[in-house]
Design a protein around this motif. Structure first.
Motif, PDB file in Angstrom:
ATOM      1  N   THR A 122       0.808  -1.227   0.000  1.00  0.00           N
ATOM      2  CA  THR A 122       0.000   0.000   0.000  1.00  0.00           C
ATOM      3  C   THR A 122       0.838   1.273   0.000  1.00  0.00           C
ATOM      4  N   GLY A 123       2.123   1.145   0.353  1.00  0.00           N
ATOM      5  CA  GLY A 123       2.981   2.328   0.453  1.00  0.00           C
ATOM      6  C   GLY A 123       2.807   3.078   1.755  1.00  0.00           C
ATOM      7  N   MET A 124       2.011   2.544   2.663  1.00  0.00           N
ATOM      8  CA  MET A 124       1.768   3.218   3.932  1.00  0.00           C
ATOM      9  C   MET A 124       2.861   2.882   4.940  1.00  0.00           C
ATOM     10  N   ASP A 125       2.849   3.583   6.080  1.00  0.00           N
ATOM     11  CA  ASP A 125       3.918   3.437   7.074  1.00  0.00           C
ATOM     12  C   ASP A 125       3.690   2.306   8.063  1.00  0.00           C
ATOM     13  N   VAL A 126       2.443   2.063   8.398  1.00  0.00           N
ATOM     14  CA  VAL A 126       2.162   1.086   9.453  1.00  0.00           C
ATOM     15  C   VAL A 126       0.838   0.374   9.168  1.00  0.00           C
ATOM     16  N   SER A 127       0.809  -0.915   9.463  1.00  0.00           N
ATOM     17  CA  SER A 127      -0.390  -1.726   9.295  1.00  0.00           C
ATOM     18  C   SER A 127      -0.749  -2.344  10.635  1.00  0.00           C
ATOM     19  N   ASN A 128      -2.042  -2.575  10.875  1.00  0.00           N
ATOM     20  CA  ASN A 128      -2.410  -3.299  12.089  1.00  0.00           C
ATOM     21  C   ASN A 128      -2.381  -4.808  11.816  1.00  0.00           C
ATOM     22  N   ALA A 129      -2.759  -5.587  12.826  1.00  0.00           N
ATOM     23  CA  ALA A 129      -2.649  -7.042  12.720  1.00  0.00           C
ATOM     24  C   ALA A 129      -3.828  -7.677  11.992  1.00  0.00           C
ATOM     25  N   SER A 130      -4.584  -6.881  11.277  1.00  0.00           N
ATOM     26  CA  SER A 130      -5.700  -7.303  10.410  1.00  0.00           C
ATOM     27  C   SER A 130      -7.063  -7.076  11.050  1.00  0.00           C
ATOM     28  N   MET A 131      -8.079  -7.080  10.183  1.00  0.00           N
ATOM     29  CA  MET A 131      -9.464  -6.849  10.587  1.00  0.00           C
ATOM     30  C   MET A 131     -10.304  -8.046  10.138  1.00  0.00           C
ATOM     31  N   ILE A 239      -4.568  -7.200  -5.386  1.00  0.00           N
ATOM     32  CA  ILE A 239      -3.935  -7.721  -6.600  1.00  0.00           C
ATOM     33  C   ILE A 239      -3.654  -6.580  -7.577  1.00  0.00           C
ATOM     34  N   SER A 240      -4.577  -5.628  -7.677  1.00  0.00           N
ATOM     35  CA  SER A 240      -4.395  -4.517  -8.606  1.00  0.00           C
ATOM     36  C   SER A 240      -3.166  -3.689  -8.255  1.00  0.00           C
ATOM     37  N   LEU A 241      -2.770  -3.699  -6.966  1.00  0.00           N
ATOM     38  CA  LEU A 241      -1.622  -2.905  -6.544  1.00  0.00           C
ATOM     39  C   LEU A 241      -0.309  -3.455  -7.084  1.00  0.00           C
ATOM     40  N   GLY A 242      -0.358  -4.626  -7.709  1.00  0.00           N
ATOM     41  CA  GLY A 242       0.826  -5.147  -8.368  1.00  0.00           C
ATOM     42  C   GLY A 242       1.249  -4.301  -9.552  1.00  0.00           C
ATOM     43  N   ILE A 243       0.289  -3.547 -10.151  1.00  0.00           N
ATOM     44  CA  ILE A 243       0.606  -2.733 -11.329  1.00  0.00           C
ATOM     45  C   ILE A 243       0.080  -1.309 -11.230  1.00  0.00           C
ATOM     46  N   SER A 344       7.011  -9.588  -8.572  1.00  0.00           N
ATOM     47  CA  SER A 344       6.836  -9.905  -9.988  1.00  0.00           C
ATOM     48  C   SER A 344       5.649 -10.835 -10.207  1.00  0.00           C
ATOM     49  N   GLY A 345       5.450 -11.797  -9.300  1.00  0.00           N
ATOM     50  CA  GLY A 345       4.318 -12.705  -9.431  1.00  0.00           C
ATOM     51  C   GLY A 345       2.995 -11.999  -9.252  1.00  0.00           C
ATOM     52  N   LEU A 346       2.951 -11.088  -8.273  1.00  0.00           N
ATOM     53  CA  LEU A 346       1.723 -10.326  -8.044  1.00  0.00           C
ATOM     54  C   LEU A 346       1.418  -9.438  -9.249  1.00  0.00           C
ATOM     55  N   ALA A 347       2.460  -8.818  -9.804  1.00  0.00           N
ATOM     56  CA  ALA A 347       2.265  -7.967 -10.985  1.00  0.00           C
ATOM     57  C   ALA A 347       1.786  -8.791 -12.172  1.00  0.00           C
ATOM     58  N   GLU A 348       2.319 -10.006 -12.325  1.00  0.00           N
ATOM     59  CA  GLU A 348       1.903 -10.858 -13.440  1.00  0.00           C
ATOM     60  C   GLU A 348       0.445 -11.282 -13.294  1.00  0.00           C
ATOM     61  N   ALA A 349       0.026 -11.619 -12.057  1.00  0.00           N
ATOM     62  CA  ALA A 349      -1.379 -11.969 -11.821  1.00  0.00           C
ATOM     63  C   ALA A 349      -2.282 -10.790 -12.166  1.00  0.00           C
ATOM     64  N   ALA A 350      -1.859  -9.580 -11.802  1.00  0.00           N
ATOM     65  CA  ALA A 350      -2.642  -8.381 -12.111  1.00  0.00           C
ATOM     66  C   ALA A 350      -2.707  -8.137 -13.612  1.00  0.00           C
ATOM     67  N   ARG A 351      -1.562  -8.259 -14.291  1.00  0.00           N
ATOM     68  CA  ARG A 351      -1.536  -8.022 -15.743  1.00  0.00           C
ATOM     69  C   ARG A 351      -2.410  -9.022 -16.489  1.00  0.00           C
ATOM     70  N   GLN A 352      -2.300 -10.291 -16.114  1.00  0.00           N
ATOM     71  CA  GLN A 352      -3.104 -11.308 -16.802  1.00  0.00           C
ATOM     72  C   GLN A 352      -4.598 -11.118 -16.534  1.00  0.00           C
ATOM     73  N   SER A 353      -4.936 -10.777 -15.295  1.00  0.00           N
ATOM     74  CA  SER A 353      -6.344 -10.533 -14.964  1.00  0.00           C
ATOM     75  C   SER A 353      -6.896  -9.384 -15.805  1.00  0.00           C
ATOM     76  N   MET A 354      -6.136  -8.314 -15.895  1.00  0.00           N
ATOM     77  CA  MET A 354      -6.575  -7.146 -16.646  1.00  0.00           C
ATOM     78  C   MET A 354      -6.685  -7.464 -18.134  1.00  0.00           C
ATOM     79  N   ALA A 355      -5.678  -8.158 -18.676  1.00  0.00           N
ATOM     80  CA  ALA A 355      -5.689  -8.480 -20.108  1.00  0.00           C
ATOM     81  C   ALA A 355      -6.852  -9.399 -20.461  1.00  0.00           C
ATOM     82  N   LYS A 356      -7.108 -10.391 -19.637  1.00  0.00           N
ATOM     83  CA  LYS A 356      -8.183 -11.337 -19.937  1.00  0.00           C
ATOM     84  C   LYS A 356      -9.554 -10.691 -19.797  1.00  0.00           C
ATOM     85  N   ALA A 357      -9.695  -9.769 -18.837  1.00  0.00           N
ATOM     86  CA  ALA A 357     -10.962  -9.060 -18.699  1.00  0.00           C
ATOM     87  C   ALA A 357     -11.217  -8.175 -19.915  1.00  0.00           C
ATOM     88  N   HIS A 358     -10.189  -7.506 -20.416  1.00  0.00           N
ATOM     89  CA  HIS A 358     -10.362  -6.670 -21.597  1.00  0.00           C
ATOM     90  C   HIS A 358     -10.648  -7.514 -22.841  1.00  0.00           C
TER      91      HIS A 358
END
Length: 437
Positions: A122-131, A239-243, A344-358
């Motif tokens: 996310t580019g943020m400074d701190v995350s909690n232990a989840s919700m 997943i979208s944050l990969g790209i 790189s794997g996360l970016a590839e999943a995002a790219r393929q998802s986007m390409a296949k949807a288009h």
């Protein structure tokens, strides 16, 4: 058969020790009409084999589609086999942060690694232990943004309906107000937002990509919000944050989202995971817990619960949040998935998802009568018109394909990296055949 580990004699001795003759004396302050003096209306017990057969018969009624072209908040991504292998280890099979936290260094480290990766994502400074889930994370973010003078929460109408309703419920519960910012052409109406950003507005929540798959002009919306002195909350698809640009790059004060795409199967609706991260400035407003890294008295690396909002436990009437647990096993799953995939794997999943949807969108809208509802750029979901909607979706279902989700505007389609081109072509062919009749 009794499942109580103590014997009858031991229970009698314990009752005598506390000065009562019967266990019902322990409940003497409970009104008599509240006692259950008759058997529960439930079936008699079954053997282990009978239970196994009964549960298997119920499970057999579930329909698992080989091809999924539906998203709307829960997405069918490929999950590397190592994810299940790690998280199924008995050392990790708990949903809770340990109450004697420092005794469980392995669990604390897994949460720390999860927090670190969420911050990198996310580019943020701190995350909690989840919700608990993405919608609850959004509602908690709205709560942490309020102060004495600013108590109104603005939410984009293009956000997920369930998220909007969850934020509305939170606001109703504490007697504060939520207002919906209208959308225009499938995205947040920036002019309407500008007009609604009064001095009483604490925060604005937008989803990126939004419920319709459209990409918002997130940076411009953030600038409007900050000009008005309010806080900017972004709900994001991890997943979208990969790209795509991170929430931090778009100026968000708080980033939240549903973590299900990070290694969790659809599972008929859960359990899922809400992630939440913010800037250092707002760290102490984060609900829940934060795990930190330090060293012990011998200089060895160690993990601790470095921050938790104690008023959640001891001064509940003053708490801005009453969440006292987390989704530790789901957070571990997300952490293992992100570690296995890597950037790189996360970016590839995002790219393929986007390409296949288009690709799916182009093929579907080439069919007469099927048109895109919105013209803006989208990630891996889009809305089309669809004549004979019920017939088309039924035909797809018969072929083992879960089609798009019917919404007021049309049908919301989705594609991920998991669906093949052959499966997309098959779905398009079925739509074409039904509409040609």
């Amino acid at each position: 058969m009794s499942y109580v580990p103590s014997t009858g004699e031991q229970r009698r001795e314990m009752l005598e020790a506390v000065g009562v003759k019967d266990y019902r004396d322990l409940y003497r302050d409970v009104p008599a009409e509240m006692y259950l003096d008759h058997p529960l209306n439930i079936p008699s017990g079954m053997s282990e084999l009978e239970v196994s057969r009964a549960v298997s018969a119920m499970a057999a009624k579930n329909v698992v589609f080989p091809t999924v072209l539906r998203g709307a908040g829960a997405y069918d991504h490929y999950i590397p086999s190592i994810v299940k292998s790690v998280v199924s280890k008995e050392e990790f099979l708990t949903a809770y942060t340990p109450y004697q936290a420092e005794m469980s260094q392995g669990v604390l480290q897994s949460i720390f690694e999860y927090q670190t990766m969420i911050c990198e994502l996310t580019g943020m400074d701190v995350s909690n232990a989840s919700m608990y889930d993405g919608a609850e994370a959004a509602a908690e973010a709205a709560s942490m943004c309020r102060d004495r003078k600013r108590k109104v929460t603005l939410v984009s109408a293009a956000a997920h309906p369930d998220t909007i309703n969850t934020i509305r419920t939170y606001c109703y519960g504490i007697g504060e107000e939520m207002r919906v910012v209208p959308m225009k052409d499938g995205r947040t109406d920036a002019e309407a937002l500008k007009e609604m950003l009064g001095a009483d507005v604490a925060s604005f929540y937008v989803q990126q990509p939004n419920f319709f798959g459209q990409l918002e002009d997130a940076k411009a919306l953030g600038e409007l919000v900050h000009e008005a002195g309010a806080m900017y909350v972004m709900g994001v698809n991890p997943i979208s944050l990969g790209i795509m640009k991170s929430p931090a790059e778009c100026g968000a004060d708080v980033a939240v989202g549903e973590g299900q795409p990070l290694g969790m199967p659809l599972s008929y609706g859960g359990p899922y995971l809400g992630f939440m991260a913010t800037t250092s400035k707002h760290m102490r407003k984060l609900p829940g817990r934060i795990v930190g890294e330090t060293v012990d008295d011998e200089g060895r690396r160690a993990y601790v619960l470095s921050l938790q909002a104690r008023e959640q436990h001891i001064r509940r009437e003053k708490a801005s949040s009453n969440i006292c647990s987390n989704e530790a096993l789901c957070a571990l799953t997300a952490g293992v998935y992100m570690a296995a995939m890597g950037p790189s794997g996360l970016a590839e999943a995002a790219r393929q998802s986007m390409a296949k949807a288009h690709y799916l969108c182009r093929e579907l809208t080439a069919i007469e009568g099927v048109e895109p509802v919105f013209d803006g750029p989208f990630f891996h979901e889009f809305v089309t018109t669809l004549p004979k909607q019920d017939e088309v979706l039924a035909a797809l279902e018969k072929a083992g394909i879960l089609g798009g989700l019917p919404v007021k505007e049309g049908v919301l389609w989705c594609a991920t990296e998991k669906v093949s081109r052959d499966e997309l072509d098959k779905a398009v062919r079925i739509v074409k055949e039904v509409l040609a009749k």
